[in-house]
Scaffold this active site. Structure first.
Site, PDB file in Angstrom:
ATOM      1  N   GLY A  76     -40.671  15.289 -20.701  1.00  0.00           N
ATOM      2  CA  GLY A  76     -39.662  17.114 -20.087  1.00  0.00           C
ATOM      3  C   GLY A  76     -40.275  17.708 -20.112  1.00  0.00           C
ATOM      4  CB  SER A  77     -38.909  20.917 -19.906  1.00  0.00           C
ATOM      5  OG  SER A  77     -38.116  21.190 -21.014  1.00  0.00           O
TER       6      SER A  77
ATOM      7  N   GLY B 139     -41.654  20.501 -24.892  1.00  0.00           N
ATOM      8  CA  GLY B 139     -42.840  19.519 -25.514  1.00  0.00           C
ATOM      9  C   GLY B 139     -44.291  20.084 -25.897  1.00  0.00           C
TER      10      GLY B 139
ATOM     11  CD  GLU C 159     -47.102  10.861 -19.032  1.00  0.00           C
ATOM     12  OE1 GLU C 159     -46.809  12.195 -17.809  1.00  0.00           O
ATOM     13  OE2 GLU C 159     -47.892  10.683 -18.936  1.00  0.00           O
TER      14      GLU C 159
ATOM     15  CB  CYS D 213     -42.507  15.532 -13.049  1.00  0.00           C
ATOM     16  SG  CYS D 213     -43.205  13.779 -13.254  1.00  0.00           S
TER      17      CYS D 213
ATOM     18  CD  GLU E   4     -41.105  20.975 -13.884  1.00  0.00           C
ATOM     19  OE1 GLU E   4     -40.100  21.466 -15.070  1.00  0.00           O
ATOM     20  OE2 GLU E   4     -41.477  20.517 -13.708  1.00  0.00           O
TER      21      GLU E   4
HETATM   22  P1  NAD Z   1     -35.773  18.571 -21.084  1.00  0.00           P
HETATM   23  O1  NAD Z   1     -37.460  18.843 -21.239  1.00  0.00           O
HETATM   24  O2  NAD Z   1     -34.357  19.021 -21.873  1.00  0.00           O
HETATM   25  O3  NAD Z   1     -35.132  17.263 -21.997  1.00  0.00           O
HETATM   26  C1  NAD Z   1     -35.960  15.685 -22.462  1.00  0.00           C
HETATM   27  C2  NAD Z   1     -35.362  14.682 -22.947  1.00  0.00           C
HETATM   28  O4  NAD Z   1     -35.905  15.867 -24.007  1.00  0.00           O
HETATM   29  C3  NAD Z   1     -34.465  15.134 -23.136  1.00  0.00           C
HETATM   30  O5  NAD Z   1     -33.694  14.274 -24.205  1.00  0.00           O
HETATM   31  C4  NAD Z   1     -33.397  15.737 -24.084  1.00  0.00           C
HETATM   32  O6  NAD Z   1     -32.457  15.765 -24.943  1.00  0.00           O
HETATM   33  C5  NAD Z   1     -34.496  16.329 -25.321  1.00  0.00           C
HETATM   34  N1  NAD Z   1     -34.691  17.186 -25.807  1.00  0.00           N
HETATM   35  C6  NAD Z   1     -34.247  18.686 -25.739  1.00  0.00           C
HETATM   36  N2  NAD Z   1     -34.823  19.571 -26.753  1.00  0.00           N
HETATM   37  C7  NAD Z   1     -35.398  19.082 -27.544  1.00  0.00           C
HETATM   38  C8  NAD Z   1     -36.244  18.961 -29.110  1.00  0.00           C
HETATM   39  N3  NAD Z   1     -36.307  20.312 -28.865  1.00  0.00           N
HETATM   40  N4  NAD Z   1     -36.201  17.790 -29.413  1.00  0.00           N
HETATM   41  C9  NAD Z   1     -36.795  16.819 -29.890  1.00  0.00           C
HETATM   42  N5  NAD Z   1     -35.962  16.284 -28.250  1.00  0.00           N
HETATM   43  C10 NAD Z   1     -35.635  16.945 -27.034  1.00  0.00           C
HETATM   44  O7  NAD Z   1     -36.192  18.327 -20.012  1.00  0.00           O
HETATM   45  P2  NAD Z   1     -34.771  17.047 -18.813  1.00  0.00           P
HETATM   46  O8  NAD Z   1     -34.397  18.571 -17.824  1.00  0.00           O
HETATM   47  O9  NAD Z   1     -34.216  16.393 -19.363  1.00  0.00           O
HETATM   48  O10 NAD Z   1     -36.743  16.469 -17.803  1.00  0.00           O
HETATM   49  C11 NAD Z   1     -36.547  17.321 -16.874  1.00  0.00           C
HETATM   50  C12 NAD Z   1     -38.107  18.430 -16.670  1.00  0.00           C
HETATM   51  O11 NAD Z   1     -38.851  16.818 -17.372  1.00  0.00           O
HETATM   52  C13 NAD Z   1     -38.720  19.260 -16.177  1.00  0.00           C
HETATM   53  O12 NAD Z   1     -39.890  19.517 -16.452  1.00  0.00           O
HETATM   54  C14 NAD Z   1     -39.596  17.864 -15.342  1.00  0.00           C
HETATM   55  O13 NAD Z   1     -40.932  18.543 -14.701  1.00  0.00           O
HETATM   56  C15 NAD Z   1     -40.120  16.760 -16.551  1.00  0.00           C
HETATM   57  N6  NAD Z   1     -40.300  15.961 -16.514  1.00  0.00           N
HETATM   58  C16 NAD Z   1     -41.161  15.396 -16.451  1.00  0.00           C
HETATM   59  C17 NAD Z   1     -42.353  13.680 -15.787  1.00  0.00           C
HETATM   60  C18 NAD Z   1     -43.800  13.083 -15.930  1.00  0.00           C
HETATM   61  O14 NAD Z   1     -44.118  12.248 -16.202  1.00  0.00           O
HETATM   62  N7  NAD Z   1     -44.626  14.242 -16.530  1.00  0.00           N
HETATM   63  C19 NAD Z   1     -41.089  12.977 -15.439  1.00  0.00           C
HETATM   64  C20 NAD Z   1     -39.859  13.420 -14.817  1.00  0.00           C
HETATM   65  C21 NAD Z   1     -39.428  14.877 -15.793  1.00  0.00           C
END
Ligand code: NAD
Length: 496
Positions: free
Chosen positions: A245-246, A250, A267, A302, A402
């Site tokens: 995720g973001s 993370g 990731e 990503c 990003e």
């Molecule tokens: P996000 O970080 O908002 O959410 C990702 C996941 O985390 C979701 O399931 C969300 O519900 C959960 N989440 C949110 N807040 C949380 C918390 N405080 N504690 C635990 N879990 C929590 O990301 P998004 O908008 O769903 O996805 C986009 C991001 O993901 C971008 O930054 C993108 O670059 C990244 N991404 C990375 C990869 C990689 O392989 N490196 C692949 C795809 C996406």
């Protein structure tokens, strides 16, 4: 403008249960379901289940008991591998339906679902490839260090209960990149996919349920990051958190898990540079970079090549080709095969992307094309026009943050070392692309780039090759042997 609706497509799909999968059963939660709003139409297409505190607790308890007392971590390799192969087969058999649910979740254009890493084939292959790893989790024996030393050997054991948290953009692939190695290693799992991709996530859970794993080995929760994800990562019964995720989320998760010295892999996001040298096949270079940013998920990936570093000799040609690509993107019903680009996942995210563009212009960047909402078939959709910004300094926010949308900045360079310096001048290090036909330059430049994944005249992701980021783009690697190592602990035994 033509009105479009997802409802006719919805009636053709096999929908999953709107419930949570815990300890081998589908359960209800007392928390209000969350309407899933389709990003291309604004329609509510599904009432997604939302885990309450009791469901989170039950899922973690089930995974804990299944790990501590159940058969899964102790299962003979042949049996565990067979479960993974069954899951692969079930996913393959449901591929057309899963791909449809993907477009109903996040408006991935059907013209793009056929891309290997987006649709159902890639996750199925991941389960197959990790089925092959189950019987290759081997240790070492060690020669004596001194005469009195006992027999010494290592074994690799599953890390325990793994929490798997994934985003919405490639929900099948990113989920399988974690679940397949975790199960192969012998871990038990609580998954929390994104609340923004509920249909495909629940359908995969339903297929896994059909594979009949021992109860508690696989559990799935849904709901917002806070409180569902936070409760999951904060629970000391969870041994390992694997998060995609973001960067900001993370980092917060790393602080929580780090406080208890929990295992973690991350990731995260990126600000991938594409370095285009004058000897490159420019059509291919722009095709890959602009395809990443403007087509398919419209830059919501990503590894979006969002910083185009281009040699001054070919700057004008590259810029005009990029503008041509931007103009060619088509928007609307994701099930229309002539539609090539997706909307932003939520209205809030669309506003965020537009405000990034506004800020860039305020900082001195110039719009070469785009800059606002796209003219499209659905007035209600969150479509942003493919946007190319020039006159960008690499220190500007638009070149450093990003954006996760169809926004590219183009920055010229003269010397190779200047390109390398610009490429590395970011806190991210997920990917980098190098376009040249000079092999020496390709090796020298890609060797100097601080990124976990490099594409030279190509751009891909494969089940058997490690993928992940350097610097603030992540921790650990997924896929291949590196992927399963993230779910294993090493134990050294000295035996007399
Ligand atoms: P996000 O970080 O908002 O959410 C990702 C996941 O985390 C979701 O399931 C969300 O519900 C959960 N989440 C949110 N807040 C949380 C918390 N405080 N504690 C635990 N879990 C929590 O990301 P998004 O908008 O769903 O996805 C986009 C991001 O993901 C971008 O930054 C993108 O670059 C990244 N991404 C990375 C990869 C990689 O392989 N490196 C692949 C795809 C996406």
């Amino acid at each position: 403008m033509t009105a479009i609706s997802m409802l006719p497509h919805l009636s053709k799909a096999t929908l999953p249960p709107a419930r949570l999968y815990i300890a081998g059963s589908w359960l209800d939660s007392s928390a209000e379901p969350i309407p899933h709003i389709h990003p291309a139409t604004g329609e509510s297409v599904f009432d997604a289940p939302n885990a309450d505190a009791a469901a989170v607790d039950a899922a973690i308890s089930a995974a804990r008991v299944a790990f501590d007392e159940g058969p899964w971590p102790r299962l003979p390799g042949r049996d565990r591998a067979q479960y993974l192969r069954t899951i692969a087969d079930l996913i393959r058999a449901d591929a057309a339906n899963l791909n449809m649910l993907l477009s109903l979740d996040n408006a991935t254009p059907s013209s793009f679902v056929g891309f290997y890493q987006m649709g159902a084939e890639y996750p199925a292959d991941l389960f197959d490839t990790y089925a092959g790893w189950v019987d290759k989790i081997t240790g070492n024996t060690y020669p004596q260090w001194e005469a009195s030393q006992p027999f010494t050997f290592t074994t690799h054991e599953p890390v325990g209960v793994a929490a798997i948290i994934t985003p919405w953009n490639a929900p099948m692939s990113l989920f399988a990149q974690k679940l397949a190695p975790a199960l192969a290693a012998g871990c038990t799992v609580v998954a929390k996919p994104s609340e923004l991709s509920p249909l495909v996530s629940l359908r995969i859970a339903e297929l896994i349920a059909q594979a009949d794993l021992p109860p508690g080995v696989f559990n799935m929760l849904l709901g917002p990051g806070d409180p569902v994800g936070t409760a999951l990562v904060g629970d000391p019964r969870v041994d390992k958190v694997s998060f995609t995720g973001s960067r900001g989320i993370g980092s917060a998760i790393a602080a929580t898990v780090g406080a208890r010295i929990g295992r973690i892999s991350l990731e995260l996001g990126g600000k991938t540079p594409a370095l285009i040298f004058p000897d490159a096949d420019l059509g291919m270079a722009v095709g890959i970079a602009a395809g990443n940013a403007f087509l398919g998920l419209s830059g919501q990936v990503c590894v979006c090549q969002s910083r185009i570093l281009v040699h001054r000799d070919v700057y004008d040609e590259v810029l005009s080709t990029l503008i041509g690509f931007a103009a060619a993107a088509t928007f609307g019903d994701p099930f229309d095969p002539s539609v090539s680009a997706a909307p932003m996942i939520t209205t809030q995210h669309m506003r965020r992307v537009l405000s990034h563009i506004e800020r860039a212009v305020g900082d001195g960047a110039k719009l070469a094309v785009g800059g606002g909402r796209a003219e499209n078939a659905a007035a209600t959709g969150n479509f942003v026009a493919p946007t190319v910004l020039v006159n960008v300094d690499n220190s500007m926010a638009v070149a450093q943050e990003e954006i996760f949308g169809p926004v590219l900045c183009v920055i010229p360079f003269t010397e190779d070392d200047e390109a390398i310096r610009l490429a590395n001048d970011t806190r991210y290090g997920l990917g980098a692309a190098v376009y040249t036909h000079d092999v020496s330059r390709a090796l020298r430049v890609s060797g100097a780039l601080r990124a976990g994944t490099i594409g030279v005249n190509s751009w891909t992701l494969q089940p058997h090759a490690p993928f992940g980021g350097m610097k603030q783009s992540g921790l650990g690697r997924e896929n291949g042997q590196a992927g399963i190592e993230g779910y294993l602990e090493t134990k050294t035994t000295f035996m007399r």
